[in-house]
Each structure stands twice: as C-alpha cells, then as structure tokens.
Write a protein that holds these residues in place. Sequence first.
Motif, PDB file in Angstrom:
ATOM      1  N   UNK A   1       9.576   7.042  -3.012  1.00 44.44           N
ATOM      2  CA  UNK A   1       9.937   8.458  -3.103  1.00 44.44           C
ATOM      3  C   UNK A   1      10.761   8.869  -1.889  1.00 44.44           C
ATOM      4  N   UNK A   2      10.320   8.392  -0.724  1.00 49.34           N
ATOM      5  CA  UNK A   2      11.026   8.705   0.515  1.00 49.34           C
ATOM      6  C   UNK A   2      12.456   8.172   0.470  1.00 49.34           C
ATOM      7  N   UNK A   3      12.586   6.913   0.069  1.00 45.66           N
ATOM      8  CA  UNK A   3      13.900   6.281   0.035  1.00 45.66           C
ATOM      9  C   UNK A   3      14.827   6.975  -0.953  1.00 45.66           C
TER      10      UNK A   3
ATOM     11  N   UNK B   1       0.837  -1.194   0.000  1.00 43.48           N
ATOM     12  CA  UNK B   1       0.000   0.000   0.000  1.00 43.48           C
ATOM     13  C   UNK B   1       0.877   1.252   0.000  1.00 43.48           C
ATOM     14  N   UNK B   2       1.965   1.200   0.739  1.00 46.21           N
ATOM     15  CA  UNK B   2       2.794   2.388   0.872  1.00 46.21           C
ATOM     16  C   UNK B   2       3.999   2.363  -0.070  1.00 46.21           C
ATOM     17  N   UNK B   3       3.980   1.472  -1.054  1.00 49.99           N
ATOM     18  CA  UNK B   3       5.225   1.298  -1.811  1.00 49.99           C
ATOM     19  C   UNK B   3       5.611   2.518  -2.658  1.00 49.99           C
ATOM     20  N   UNK B   4       4.624   3.230  -3.218  1.00 46.73           N
ATOM     21  CA  UNK B   4       4.990   4.414  -4.009  1.00 46.73           C
ATOM     22  C   UNK B   4       5.594   5.519  -3.138  1.00 46.73           C
ATOM     23  N   UNK B   5       4.884   5.944  -2.062  1.00 46.37           N
ATOM     24  CA  UNK B   5       5.520   6.949  -1.201  1.00 46.37           C
ATOM     25  C   UNK B   5       6.821   6.451  -0.572  1.00 46.37           C
ATOM     26  N   UNK B   6       6.862   5.150  -0.269  1.00 45.29           N
ATOM     27  CA  UNK B   6       8.079   4.574   0.310  1.00 45.29           C
ATOM     28  C   UNK B   6       9.256   4.767  -0.650  1.00 45.29           C
TER      29      UNK B   6
ATOM     30  N   UNK C   1      14.684  10.097  -1.763  1.00 52.59           N
ATOM     31  CA  UNK C   1      15.039  11.413  -1.232  1.00 52.59           C
ATOM     32  C   UNK C   1      16.157  11.336  -0.212  1.00 52.59           C
TER      33      UNK C   1
ATOM     34  N   UNK D   1      18.665   6.264  -0.053  1.00 57.24           N
ATOM     35  CA  UNK D   1      18.857   4.894   0.419  1.00 57.24           C
ATOM     36  C   UNK D   1      18.485   3.852  -0.630  1.00 57.24           C
TER      37      UNK D   1
END
Lengths: 269, 312
Positions: A124-126, A117-122, A128, A131
């Motif tokens: 983007x976060x990674x 569920x969170x893979x797209x924002x995850x 940024x 990592x």
Amino acid sequence: MMVVLFLLLLGIFIALPIYYVIISSVKPISELFYFPPRFYVLDPTTDNFLSLIKLQSQSEVPFERYLFNSVLVSGISTVGYVMLASMAAYALAKHKFPLKGFITQAVVIAILFRPEVTSVPQYILMSKVGMIDTYWAVILPAMAGSFGVFLLQQFLDTVPNELIEAGRIDGASEYAIYFRLIMPMLKPAWMTVIIFTFISIWNTTGVQFIYSENLKMLPAMLSSLSTAGIARTGVAAAVAVLMMIPPVVIFLFSQNSIVETMAHSGMKG
Amino acid sequence: MKRSKAQRKKSRAGFLFVLPWLIGIILFFLQTVFKLIRYSLCDLKIVQGSGFVYEKLGKGIFTNFLDAFTGDALFPQKLMESLSDMLYRIPIILVFSLIVAIILNQKFRGRGMMRTIFFVPLLISSGVIASIIKTSLTSTVMGGDSSNNIFNATLLINMLYEFGLPDNLVNTIGSMVSNVTDLVWQSSVQIIVFIMGLMTIPATYYEVAQVEGSTAWETFWYVTFPAVFPYIFVNLVYTVIDHFVSYDNGVMKYIMDTAYKDFKYSYASAMMWIYFFIIIVTLAAAAGLISLISPVREKKKGDRKNGRRKNG
C-alpha cells in the motif's frame, strides 16, 4: 584430528542435499525419476542446462536483462545498506545523542518484522508513493533493515574508545574517523553483513512489487521456468545450481579478504 | 552541568551518522508498522473497485485481540507449543554453532571448503532456491511429501532398506539424521557470526595462555568465551527471532495463513501483535538470563552505565 572428522560428518549432512541437486542437474530424464533415488549418475548429460537455455531464448526479454536487473538491485541495496547500517551502528555505539537508548532497543525489535509480515502495508505504501513497478520498491525497503545495524553495533562495542579518542586528539574529523578508522576495523563485520544482505536480496523475486517483464529479476524468471511441472524437474535442478553460484563466490571472496585484513593489519581486536 | 561546545558538536555528529538510516526506517519501516497497528484495530477488507477499506469493529477496537484468546482455540495452543519448543532448541543451537565455529576457526587442511559447506544452508534455506528444491526436487523424487525439512530422511531411509538393514535400526538412524540435519541447517548464520567474533581474538592471547600453561578448557573459559560473549548475545537474539518468525513455526504459519489464505488481515495483525509482544518479553528474559551467566559482561556494562550517567 577427531574434531575435524566430527565436522566432516556434519558437513556431509549439509552437503548431501546440495550434492543431490548438483547430481540431479546432470541426470538424463530416464535417471531423474529412478526409484529409489540414486546418489550417482550413470550417464551424465548437459541436457538440462541446454533446455534451460532453449526455454530462455523463447522468452521476450533477453537473459542479460534479468541478470542486469538482479545485479543492479542486489548491488545497490547491499552497498547502500552497509553504508547506512555502519554509520548508524558507529553513532549508536560510540556517540551520545537524544533518543539513543530508544533507537538501540528499536533496532532489536525491528528484526522481528520480516518482509512477509509487512508485505501488505508495504504494498500500500509503495503504491501511494508511486514506486510500484520500479527497482526502488525492492531497493528502498531492503535498506531499512536492522539486523546489520545490530551486528555492527555489537562488534563496535568491542572496539576500545581510546582508539577513537586518539583519532580525535590527532585532529581527525568525525568523517575521517568513520572512513579511515572505523570502516577498516569493522571489515570482518561488514563483510558478514554484505554476505547476509546480498544473499537475501539475490534470493528475492520481488514479484509482488515489479510487474514489467523487463524489470524483473533473475529469480523471478528462473522460478517461473522451473515450476512449470514435473517435466521441468531437471531444468529446476539446473536453475538451482546456477542460482547458487554467485552467493558462494561472494562468500569465498569475502572470507579470504577477512582473513587477509586480520593478518595484515596491526590491530587485531 | 553545561555541556561544552565540543560535546555538543560530537552529539550532533553522532545524530548525523544515524540520520540516513533513521530516515529510511521512518519512511519504509515505521509507516508499515503503524499501518499494521491500524489494521489490527479495525477490520480491513478488500472491496472490489475501491481496494483496501477499513471498517469499524462492532464490539470495540480491541475485538481482534480478545478474539485471539477467547474465540480461537488454535492460537493459544500453538503459542504454547512454540514456546516450549524454543526452550530446548535455542541452547542446543547456540552451543552447537559455537563448537562448530571454534573448530572452523582452527587451522586445518580444507578449512575454506568446510566453511563454505557450513555456509550453504544460509544460501538455500530461504528464497527461490529453497522453493525450487522443495517444490520440484523433493516432491517429485521423494513422493510428494513436502515436509518442513529441505532434505527429509525419506531418501536415506529408502536407501538403507535397499541395503537390507533391519526396520528398527533404519528408523532410529532416520530420525537421528533428520534431527541432526535440522539442527545443522538452522545454525548457519550463528556459525558465521561466531567465526567473525573468533577472528577478532588476537593470536597473542592464545600464545600467552599457552606459555602460562593453561589447559584447553581454561583457555576456552578465560580467553575465548569472554571475547566471543557479545556474539553469544547477538546469536541469542537472532536465534530467538529466527525460531519464532521462521515459516516453519506453527504460530507464524497460522498467522500467515489467516492473512493470505483466509484474507483476514486485521485478525492476523492482531495475532501478530500479541505474538510479537510475547517474543519481545522472551527476548528480554533471555537477555537477562545471559547477562547472569557472564560476570565479565555484567561488570563492563555496569562501568559503562556509570560513565553514561556521569556524562549525560
């Protein structure tokens, strides 16, 4: 005896697919596609495992490297997660501090957010924080899970407060209470959490975060080997059998040690 | 009431214990949640050269949420299906896994092996092993029918036909088998959690019950059930969430397809938020319902609440 028979019957339902996969892994190609499918093998062979090894040896990165990556990532995440989760659960169950009620509810709600569920924002976060293409992209999000916290917290609720009070009166520091009192008592619970966490990380390919071949984990390599078409069906069965072994070993090991702690320690309950 | 120094120290220690986990949650979980909120309130697009770009929605920021109910016929329908499915599935799974856990907690020959067998679904119902079994094995061997079940009954049905059994019988057996398999495969986590709970019950309780001459039925309700109750709650929460968020769930599939096949991330996030809101309400209702069942729990909870009020 009746109930055990009932259980045995149910066990067959579960064991059948597993048995079928294991049988398939030793079937020669002539028997693999036999129709209707057979639950036995006439001419067992190790061909599938041998061709798996052969396919693997053609790859640029050695097998040990994938194994190392997998063990490292699953190990660090599991140990780290159990530490963080048990500490948090201890505080949430036995301490009072601001926002405690809110955090307790948030723990349950957070279980809803599966990694997919969170893979797209995850992603983007990674990217940024730079990592992407490191082990951390798999390890760190795995540590921010919450089912383990929830489970441990419920378990700790059944531990009498008097026990902890007794520890305090005897002059134990909070950390001594956590390490020497809570952790031994929580053993069945955190063993369970270890099983769940290890399996979920052992099973992830992590391919959306890790691109370098020499950083990839075992499942990524194995699934790319086995999904290359119908001709690889036997190899796929061999892969599935090999992948099942470590979690089963972990499970057997932890089951035995749980029973042992319960039998040898005076405090049951 | 002024809090004593010792109390303040205790409170600080408690906070320090949660802190590491909390930091992890804030850095790697909450951020993604906030991003998902932001996606749902605008239109996220992938633009070549500049990556993900947020675009403002034309008709107010809640357009995506309104669309889910007014512009989409499939979403409400799938939502209702999923909810009604849950009503009968969850009680069955909970009762079944408790029964299996109780049996597995008794001493009998081959217990370790049986436990391992019941643990196996957990191992291969998700992740790489499952996808290998689904894509390579079942599809080639079982005629390309990639159903939700890892092991569909096609194989067994074919075998029974080979034995020359009549059609009706074969079909009945087939549907029974696939239902039972489904149930067993979805109860793995619950069984393990219950076993863990059951192992914390001291053997002396049962000895006392036996000496007092209680029947097996009484022993269950007065010894096992109260002790295992917190785990019924854990399992209820897990089962509800697992039911709604598993990939076999119609709504979840629909949301995932909208996001990853149609690339409508924003609309998918909006649907996801509506869906999660409904799940949370369901969870709260289920938790309320289960606290009605148990007088033991209710009393304990009340006591603890009073205690908290006194201290805080």
